[in-house]
Design a protein around this motif. Structure first.
Motif, mmCIF file in Angstrom:
data_model
loop_
_atom_site.group_PDB
_atom_site.id
_atom_site.type_symbol
_atom_site.label_atom_id
_atom_site.label_comp_id
_atom_site.label_asym_id
_atom_site.label_seq_id
_atom_site.Cartn_x
_atom_site.Cartn_y
_atom_site.Cartn_z
ATOM 1 N N HIS A 174 23.264 20.698 49.313
ATOM 2 C CA HIS A 174 24.629 20.611 49.838
ATOM 3 C C HIS A 174 25.020 19.154 50.060
ATOM 4 N N LEU A 175 24.095 18.381 50.599
ATOM 5 C CA LEU A 175 24.369 16.977 50.887
ATOM 6 C C LEU A 175 24.650 16.202 49.605
ATOM 7 N N PHE A 176 23.857 16.456 48.585
ATOM 8 C CA PHE A 176 24.058 15.734 47.326
ATOM 9 C C PHE A 176 25.426 16.045 46.725
ATOM 10 N N VAL A 177 25.767 17.346 46.731
ATOM 11 C CA VAL A 177 27.057 17.749 46.160
ATOM 12 C C VAL A 177 28.212 17.154 46.961
ATOM 13 N N LYS A 178 28.099 17.212 48.277
ATOM 14 C CA LYS A 178 29.168 16.686 49.126
ATOM 15 C C LYS A 178 29.342 15.181 48.956
ATOM 16 N N ALA A 179 28.206 14.463 48.855
ATOM 17 C CA ALA A 179 28.271 12.997 48.735
ATOM 18 C C ALA A 179 28.608 12.540 47.332
ATOM 19 N N ALA A 180 28.684 13.486 46.403
ATOM 20 C CA ALA A 180 29.035 13.177 45.016
ATOM 21 C C ALA A 180 28.120 12.107 44.421
#
Length: 423
Positions: A238-244
């Motif tokens: 989730h963090l990776f996707v959110k931080a792009a």
């Protein structure tokens, strides 16, 4: 089961084969349950062991001996010597990776002294299922006798060899895990491209991330390793996707999460000084990291170390009993359970269980039961269809007023105020 991917078993089998030929000792790799799982079993078993194992309870006795030896060797992280349940001397060399027990190497089928009448008397007591004891005596007389010094030297040599093999495989495994993590990240990116805008917005919501973060930290405090590790993977994705993919943002969030995890681990029973040392080492490592997968990989290692601390470390003498007690509490917190119920389940006295909890977790059994109930209550509060009274009953409190008092003490606000804050 023993995971073939966690060690170079072909090389290990060659080492053990040569060791068996050089020493004449029977060698077997067993898992944590004491089961020889067919990957390797050197030399033919001696007549004594074959005779014992031919009896209905023989294999069960053998497996129980192996299991006990494996647990003790893992606990103390060194070769463990003792007499098996049939009367022979055996020793176990622990096989572990990152502090996780995978099983052991068992060496057996010898004596350290010449049999005498006391030995045969004990042999008879240990093997009541044997009808023809004269036959068993004959087979015992055929066993090899080696000196304790030679036996110890063989154990030390094998321990050093296995330890070096595990260290080598650890480096390989870390590279493999980093690659797998990278592949999962790329797969998540591809999935994101295929999602509708509404779905993408849901994934990008930091509220969802923080909700998962709270659940993750709760599992850390409770020492629930499987759920904590599962939630960590979802958090990182989730963090990776959110931080792009923005490294600066990811690094900042990972550092922040590591700090939160360290505090939760201490609350869960980990030693504060040890936790801070691990956290400092983690911060040093990620400062030199260049890739996002490396940030995530080192965070996963840190969490694993914290979890081992919060569950009092497998090397501690009474870990097994305390862990069984915790599991029982996690499964039965909704019932009206007390220390007597937990102790009875483990067939030990309440006073002994109380001492173990204070020694291993620095809290009482009732404190841990209360902690589990409050943590579960926090989760149930998020369900609007449940009233505070229903939540109270669902987590094992018979008195709503007492529930409110306990909840306020641990969370800082009354249940109803906490519920309204979620709206």
């Amino acid at each position: 089961m023993f995971d073939r991917n966690l060690a170079d078993l072909q090389y290990l089998e060659e080492v053990l084969d040569n060791f068996s030929k050089a020493t004449g000792l029977h060698v077997a790799i067993v898992n944590k349950q004491g089961e020889s799982f067919g990957l390797f079993d050197t030399a033919e078993r001696c007549d004594f062991c074959r005779y014992i194992r031919s009896k209905p309870s023989g294999v069960v006795k053998c497996r129980a001996s192996y299991k006990q030896a494996t647990q003790e060797a893992s606990k103390w992280e060194e070769p463990y010597f003792f007499r098996c349940r049939a009367g022979l001397v055996i020793w176990a060399v622990p096989i572990s990776l990152r502090g996780i027990s995978l099983g052991s190497i068992i060496c057996s089928q010898v004596l350290l002294w010449k049999p005498d009448r006391y030995f045969y008397q004990e042999l008879r007591e240990l093997n009541p299922e044997v009808d023809d004891f004269t036959e068993l005596e004959k087979k015992a007389e055929q066993l090899d006798i080696i000196s304790p010094a030679r036996f110890q030297a063989a154990a030390d040599m094998l321990y050093v060899t296995v330890n070096q093999l595990m260290k080598r495989d650890l480096l390989v495994l870390e590279n493999v895990e980093t690659y797998k993590l990278q592949q999962r990240i790329h797969k998540e990116l591809e999935n994101r491209k295929l999602k509708q805008l509404s779905a993408a917005r849901e994934v990008d919501d930091y509220g969802t991330y923080l909700h998962r973060e709270r659940s993750f930290l709760r599992y850390i405090r409770l020492g629930d390793k499987p759920r904590a590790e599962k939630n960590l993977h979802m958090l990182l994705t989730h963090l990776f996707v959110k931080a792009a993919g923005e490294q600066a943002t990811i690094k900042s969030r990972v550092s922040e999460l590591a700090t939160l995890v360290s505090r939760a681990a201490v609350e869960g029973g980990a030693e504060a000084e040890t936790v801070m040392v691990l956290l400092d080492k983690f911060n040093e490592r990620i400062n030199s990291c260049q890739r996002m997968e490396e940030f995530f990989f080192h965070l996963k290692k840190l969490v694993a170390a914290f979890l081992n601390q919060s569950v009092s470390l497998e090397s501690k003498k009474h870990y097994g009993i305390v862990n069984e007690a915790k599991s029982y509490i996690l499964e039965n917190y909704s019932r009206s359970i007390k220390i007597d119920d937990v102790a009875a389940q483990l067939y030990i006295s309440p006073s002994h269980l109380s001492r173990l909890f204070r020694q291993e977790l620095n809290c009482t059994v009732n404190d841990y039961i209360t902690r589990v109930r409050v943590e579960q209550a926090v989760e149930l509060m998020k369900k609007p269809e449940m009233s505070v009274a229903q939540v109270s009953q669902a987590v094992g409190f018979q008195n709503q007023s007492y529930f409110a008092k306990v909840f306020s003490k641990h969370i800082g606000v009354a249940p109803l105020i906490y519920r309204n804050s979620l709206s």
